[in-house]
Every structure is written in structure tokens, then in C-alpha cells.
Design a protein around this motif. Structure first.
Motif, PDB file in Angstrom:
ATOM      1  N   LYS A  48       0.838  -1.195   0.000  1.00  0.00           N
ATOM      2  CA  LYS A  48       0.000   0.000   0.000  1.00  0.00           C
ATOM      3  C   LYS A  48       0.876   1.249   0.000  1.00  0.00           C
ATOM      4  O   LYS A  48       1.917   1.302   0.660  1.00  0.00           O
ATOM      5  N   THR A  49       0.426   2.249  -0.736  1.00  0.00           N
ATOM      6  CA  THR A  49       1.189   3.488  -0.860  1.00  0.00           C
ATOM      7  C   THR A  49       1.381   4.168   0.494  1.00  0.00           C
ATOM      8  O   THR A  49       0.417   4.343   1.256  1.00  0.00           O
ATOM      9  N   ASN A  50       2.623   4.518   0.784  1.00  0.00           N
ATOM     10  CA  ASN A  50       3.007   5.226   2.016  1.00  0.00           C
ATOM     11  C   ASN A  50       2.702   4.439   3.293  1.00  0.00           C
ATOM     12  O   ASN A  50       2.653   5.020   4.383  1.00  0.00           O
ATOM     13  N   VAL A  90       5.938   4.729  -2.348  1.00  0.00           N
ATOM     14  CA  VAL A  90       5.993   5.989  -1.607  1.00  0.00           C
ATOM     15  C   VAL A  90       5.863   7.122  -2.616  1.00  0.00           C
ATOM     16  O   VAL A  90       6.561   7.121  -3.642  1.00  0.00           O
ATOM     17  N   THR A  91       5.002   8.075  -2.339  1.00  0.00           N
ATOM     18  CA  THR A  91       4.826   9.204  -3.253  1.00  0.00           C
ATOM     19  C   THR A  91       5.995  10.180  -3.125  1.00  0.00           C
ATOM     20  O   THR A  91       6.643  10.249  -2.075  1.00  0.00           O
ATOM     21  N   LEU A  92       6.262  10.910  -4.189  1.00  0.00           N
ATOM     22  CA  LEU A  92       7.371  11.869  -4.172  1.00  0.00           C
ATOM     23  C   LEU A  92       7.197  12.959  -3.111  1.00  0.00           C
ATOM     24  O   LEU A  92       8.164  13.292  -2.408  1.00  0.00           O
ATOM     25  N   PRO A  93       5.994  13.543  -2.946  1.00  0.00           N
ATOM     26  CA  PRO A  93       5.837  14.539  -1.878  1.00  0.00           C
ATOM     27  C   PRO A  93       6.107  13.964  -0.489  1.00  0.00           C
ATOM     28  O   PRO A  93       6.718  14.629   0.362  1.00  0.00           O
ATOM     29  N   ALA A  94       5.654  12.722  -0.244  1.00  0.00           N
ATOM     30  CA  ALA A  94       5.889  12.088   1.052  1.00  0.00           C
ATOM     31  C   ALA A  94       7.371  11.817   1.264  1.00  0.00           C
ATOM     32  O   ALA A  94       7.904  12.004   2.365  1.00  0.00           O
ATOM     33  N   MET A  95       8.073  11.405   0.204  1.00  0.00           N
ATOM     34  CA  MET A  95       9.506  11.143   0.322  1.00  0.00           C
ATOM     35  C   MET A  95      10.266  12.439   0.577  1.00  0.00           C
ATOM     36  O   MET A  95      11.231  12.452   1.360  1.00  0.00           O
ATOM     37  N   LYS A  96       9.843  13.520  -0.045  1.00  0.00           N
ATOM     38  CA  LYS A  96      10.495  14.809   0.174  1.00  0.00           C
ATOM     39  C   LYS A  96      10.379  15.231   1.635  1.00  0.00           C
ATOM     40  O   LYS A  96      11.354  15.704   2.242  1.00  0.00           O
TER      41      LYS A  96
END
Length: 304
Positions: free
Chosen positions: A7-9, A95-101
């Protein structure tokens, strides 16, 4: 660990993104610095800075993994159709790019928070060292790895800096210097840990060449790339043997270091046999194991 139905994030996604196996490379230099301090401190050293060094190394390694995941995804280097190594979180959508940032900002802040108390044990001179660790954490993925400086950075930030800094801060105030055997051990550690980067770049050499990533393996070619893997481990072993032979109380103590050579050579032979493709990930896993073995036998040799 299977990588399906993530699941994402979710927690599992972040666990995979942190790359737990790479923490071996972060732990070994700190453990060697602690062993040297224990030896030179006649069986004692400051425990708290040792814990802080280990935590800082772990957090910085995770931070570096997040930075690598984020920027390589943006550059398209981790696309599934071209990637030969283990899958990466952002590229796979775990993992989404905004969450990784946000995670990169958080882990960088945590690393600074964990490392800052070391000034009470090593003085204000540890601050620029910590800042350099953070700066080069970003520069490696974004710039320097494309210019072939990755192996030099491993030697510095997985050898010289963690071993010497750990030794420096955990030693009592009367022992605030870096003896020759500590310096040589840090070099040995850097060379051995670099074998992990070497096999990674050896596997990716064709893709790196096409994307303009001029790693050292791309520059020297397949044949010398494999030899570089062999020689890097051998140099680390020779340096540790020199340190042990000059400091061991028991004449047989250096013999424990020989436990690393067979597994390293075995991995080299497998590397030469496989040569290319995803099958080299087996050598990558073996190399991580070899680094752990090197750390264990080196600690034993130091303590004996």
C-alpha cells in the motif's frame, strides 16, 4: 521479503525504502571505532557518545537512501524496465514523491538532532564533520556519483569519518588524538565497504553508460571493474592484518582476520562468472554478508 501488494506510504513501503540491509555498512565503521577505543582505553570508553554515533550513522544511512530514491526517481534512473537492482520505493509507487520529500527533511533533521550532543564529547569541531556528512549525502546522488567520485566518498564517509570520529568522541579526554592504527583501520573499513558500491556499479555499468553516469566501473570497464572489487577487499584485509600484527597481545589473534578472505574471493569468482544482469544481485547480497563478517573478525582481532 516479498514486494507485492504494498500500500502506498504504508509502513512496509517505508521499511523497504529505508533499505535495512544497508545499515550493515553504517554499523561496521562505528563498531570498529568503538573496539579501538575499548582497546586503547584499557577496557573502558564513554558509552553515550558511542550510542549517539551509532544512531547518527543509522539515520544518515536511511537519509541517504531516501535521497537516492527520490532523486533517481525524478531522473528516471529507477524505472522498472531498465532497473537491474532491487526495486525502489518511489519508482514503484510505494511511496509518493511529496511524502519522500518530507521524509528527507525529517530524517535530515533527526540526524542533526542526534549528532549535535556529540559536541559535549568531541568539542565544536564535530559540527563541520556532521555538516559535511549531510551535504555530501545530497551531493553524492545529485552530482558526484555521475562523475565517478562514489568510491572516494565511500572511503571517506564509510571509513575515515565514522571510524576516526567514533574513536575520537568515545575516548576519554586524555586520548583525544587519532593514532596510526585507527587511521589504517578506517582505510581498511572504507575499502571493504566500497566493494558493495563496486558490485552495484558493475551490475549497472551498461545502463550507467547510456545515461551518462560515469562511475569508476564505466571508466575502467568490466574486466578491471571485477579486479577492482577483488583488490578493494584485499587491500582492506592487508591493512587490518598490519594493524593486528603490530598490536595483538596474542600472536595468533590476527589469524581470525583470515575468515574474511575466502568469502570475499568466492563472491569475486561468482561475480566474474555471472558478469551481467539481475543475477548479480546475489553477489550484492553476499557482499553485504562479507562486510558483516569483516566487521566481526576485525573487532575480534582488535579486542584480542
Amino acid at each position: 521479503m516479498k514486494e507485492t501488494n504494498i500500500k502506498t506510504n504504508a509502513f512496509r513501503a517505508w521499511l523497504l525504502a529505508s533499505r535495512p540491509k544497508t545499515l550493515i555498512g553504517a554499523a561496521v565503521p562505528v563498531m570498529l571505532g568503538m573496539a579501538l577505543a575499548f582497546n586503547h582505553g584499557t577496557g573502558s570508553f564513554d558509552v553515550m557518545p558511542a550510542i549517539l554515533c551509532l544512531l547518527f550513522a543509522f539515520v544518515m544511512q536511511i537519509d541517504a537512501n531516501f535521497v537516492n530514491d527520490y532523486f533517481d526517481c525524478i531522473k528516471g534512473n529507477d524505472a522498472s524496465e531498465i532497473r537491474l537492482g532491487p526495486k525502489r520505493a518511489c519508482a514503484e509507487g510505494w511511496v509518493t514523491l511529496p511524502a519522500m520529500k518530507k521524509a528527507i527533511i525529517f530524517t535530515t533533521a533527526v540526524a542533526a538532532f542526534v549528532g549535535l550532543p556529540l559536541i559535549f564529547y568531541g568539542g565544536y569541531e564535530v559540527i563541520p564533520v556532521g555538516l559535511l556528512c549531510i551535504v555530501f549525502c545530497f551531493l553524492y546522488t545529485t552530482k558526484l556519483s555521475y562523475l565517478g567520485f562514489g568510491d572516494v566518498l565511500v572511503l571517506v564517509f564509510f571509513g575515515l569519518v565514522p571510524v576516526c570520529l567514533t574513536y575520537y568522541v568515545v575516548m576519554p579526554q586524555t586520548g583525544k588524538n587519532i593514532p596510526l592504527d585507527v587511521f589504517l583501520t578506517s582505510l581498511a573499513c572504507g575499502f571493504v565497504i566500497d566493494t558493495l558500491l563496486i558490485v552495484n556499479n558493475y551490475r549497472d555499468r551498461d545502463n550507467d553508460r547510456h545515461t551518462g553516469k560515469l562511475t569508476l566501473i564505466v571508466r575502467i570497464g568490466e574486466r578491471w571493474g571485477a579486479r577492482f572489487y577483488l583488490f578493494s577487499g584485499l587491500i582492506g584485509e592487508i591493512l587490518m592484518l598490519f594493524v593486528s600484527l603490530n598490536n595483538a597481545v596474542h600472536t595468533w589473534a590476527p589469524a581470525v582476520l583470515l575468515g574474511y578472505l575466502p568469502v570475499h574471493y568466492q563472491s569475486y569468482i561468482k561475480m566474474r562468472k555471472i558478469r551481467q544482469g539481475k543475477a548479480l544481485n546475489k553477489v550484492l547480497g553476499q557482499t553485504a554478508r562479507n562486510i558483516l563478517i569483516f566487521g566481526i573478525v576485525s573487532m575480534l582481532a582488535i579486542l584480542l
